[in-house]
Design a protein around this motif. Structure first.
Motif, PDB file in Angstrom:
ATOM      1  N   MET A  47       0.834  -1.195   0.000  1.00  0.00           N
ATOM      2  CA  MET A  47       0.000   0.000   0.000  1.00  0.00           C
ATOM      3  C   MET A  47       0.875   1.254   0.000  1.00  0.00           C
ATOM      4  N   VAL A  48       1.888   1.290   0.834  1.00  0.00           N
ATOM      5  CA  VAL A  48       2.803   2.435   0.891  1.00  0.00           C
ATOM      6  C   VAL A  48       3.517   2.594  -0.447  1.00  0.00           C
ATOM      7  N   ALA A  72       1.333  11.451  -0.690  1.00  0.00           N
ATOM      8  CA  ALA A  72      -0.087  11.140  -0.641  1.00  0.00           C
ATOM      9  C   ALA A  72      -0.817  12.239   0.116  1.00  0.00           C
ATOM     10  N   VAL A  73      -2.142  12.216   0.001  1.00  0.00           N
ATOM     11  CA  VAL A  73      -2.975  13.096   0.806  1.00  0.00           C
ATOM     12  C   VAL A  73      -3.915  12.231   1.627  1.00  0.00           C
ATOM     13  N   LEU A  95       3.594   9.107   5.612  1.00  0.00           N
ATOM     14  CA  LEU A  95       2.802   8.039   5.000  1.00  0.00           C
ATOM     15  C   LEU A  95       3.112   6.702   5.667  1.00  0.00           C
ATOM     16  N   GLN A  96       4.393   6.424   5.849  1.00  0.00           N
ATOM     17  CA  GLN A  96       4.777   5.175   6.501  1.00  0.00           C
ATOM     18  C   GLN A  96       4.252   5.129   7.928  1.00  0.00           C
ATOM     19  N   ASN A  97       4.293   6.251   8.625  1.00  0.00           N
ATOM     20  CA  ASN A  97       3.803   6.296   9.991  1.00  0.00           C
ATOM     21  C   ASN A  97       2.303   5.985  10.053  1.00  0.00           C
ATOM     22  N   VAL A  98       1.541   6.581   9.138  1.00  0.00           N
ATOM     23  CA  VAL A  98       0.098   6.371   9.129  1.00  0.00           C
ATOM     24  C   VAL A  98      -0.248   4.921   8.779  1.00  0.00           C
ATOM     25  N   LYS A 101       2.870   1.976  10.840  1.00  0.00           N
ATOM     26  CA  LYS A 101       3.066   1.964  12.289  1.00  0.00           C
ATOM     27  C   LYS A 101       1.751   2.145  13.049  1.00  0.00           C
ATOM     28  N   ARG A 102       0.654   1.946  12.358  1.00  0.00           N
ATOM     29  CA  ARG A 102      -0.638   2.144  12.997  1.00  0.00           C
ATOM     30  C   ARG A 102      -0.973   0.980  13.914  1.00  0.00           C
ATOM     31  N   SER A 103      -1.671   1.277  14.955  1.00  0.00           N
ATOM     32  CA  SER A 103      -2.226   0.209  15.782  1.00  0.00           C
ATOM     33  C   SER A 103      -3.605  -0.124  15.218  1.00  0.00           C
ATOM     34  N   ALA A 104      -4.199  -1.180  15.666  1.00  0.00           N
ATOM     35  CA  ALA A 104      -5.487  -1.617  15.137  1.00  0.00           C
ATOM     36  C   ALA A 104      -6.511  -0.483  15.222  1.00  0.00           C
ATOM     37  N   ALA A 105      -7.228  -0.283  14.125  1.00  0.00           N
ATOM     38  CA  ALA A 105      -8.317   0.693  14.035  1.00  0.00           C
ATOM     39  C   ALA A 105      -7.895   2.096  14.460  1.00  0.00           C
ATOM     40  N   SER A 106      -6.741   2.557  13.976  1.00  0.00           N
ATOM     41  CA  SER A 106      -6.251   3.850  14.428  1.00  0.00           C
ATOM     42  C   SER A 106      -6.123   4.912  13.343  1.00  0.00           C
ATOM     43  N   ILE A 107      -6.383   4.578  12.080  1.00  0.00           N
ATOM     44  CA  ILE A 107      -6.269   5.585  11.019  1.00  0.00           C
ATOM     45  C   ILE A 107      -7.572   6.387  11.001  1.00  0.00           C
ATOM     46  N   PRO A 108      -7.492   7.723  11.038  1.00  0.00           N
ATOM     47  CA  PRO A 108      -8.722   8.511  10.984  1.00  0.00           C
ATOM     48  C   PRO A 108      -9.520   8.208   9.710  1.00  0.00           C
ATOM     49  N   ASP A 109     -10.843   8.076   9.858  1.00  0.00           N
ATOM     50  CA  ASP A 109     -11.707   7.742   8.730  1.00  0.00           C
ATOM     51  C   ASP A 109     -11.616   8.788   7.634  1.00  0.00           C
ATOM     52  N   GLY A 110     -11.705   8.335   6.400  1.00  0.00           N
ATOM     53  CA  GLY A 110     -11.637   9.187   5.227  1.00  0.00           C
ATOM     54  C   GLY A 110     -11.001   8.401   4.100  1.00  0.00           C
TER      55      GLY A 110
END
Length: 129
Positions: A47-48, A72-73, A95-98, A101-110
């Motif tokens: 994905m990255v 990315a945006v 981008l890599q951090n989002v 390195k995300r924990s489960a269900a942690s990316i803001p919706d969008g």
């Protein structure tokens, strides 16, 4: 010619719901719009790579993008406003951090969409949310 919306090209776009990727769509080099299989949504490194891949741009944008290096945006829902949300430009580390390195269900919706700059004498992307 057998293509749905042949003039519309969708950059790699990942839709986020409840903090996790739920859809990944893109237009291939032949102009076909595709949706990745659900198993691809777990391939964070892929994905990255897709979201940060280099694309052709005009010389002026290319020179400026080396300084800013947006890949990315991230268009994020904002319940505090009646319409819309806000957009965050992501460089490679962000981008890599989002994504990685995300924990489960942690990316803001969008959605997270590959950043396209100006190509030749026109803009090649519409942002819609």
């Amino acid at each position: 010619d057998g293509l749905s919306c042949p003039q519309v090209r969708v950059p790699h776009t990942v839709i986020i719901q409840n903090g996790t990727p739920v859809q990944w769509i893109y237009t291939d080099s032949a102009g076909q719009v595709h949706k990745k299989e659900p198993t691809s949504l777990q391939a964070n490194e892929d994905m990255v790579a897709a979201l940060s891949a280099s694309r052709k741009t005009n010389a002026a944008f290319a020179a400026n993008s080396k300084k800013n290096a947006f890949k990315a945006v991230h268009i994020i829902e904002d319940d505090s406003v009646e319409i819309g949300g806000h957009m965050r430009h992501l460089d490679q580390p962000s981008l890599q951090n989002v994504v990685l390195k995300r924990s489960a269900a942690s990316i803001p919706d969008g959605l997270i969409q590959h950043f396209l700059g100006q190509y030749e004498d026109r803009n090649t992307m519409l942002h819609a949310h």
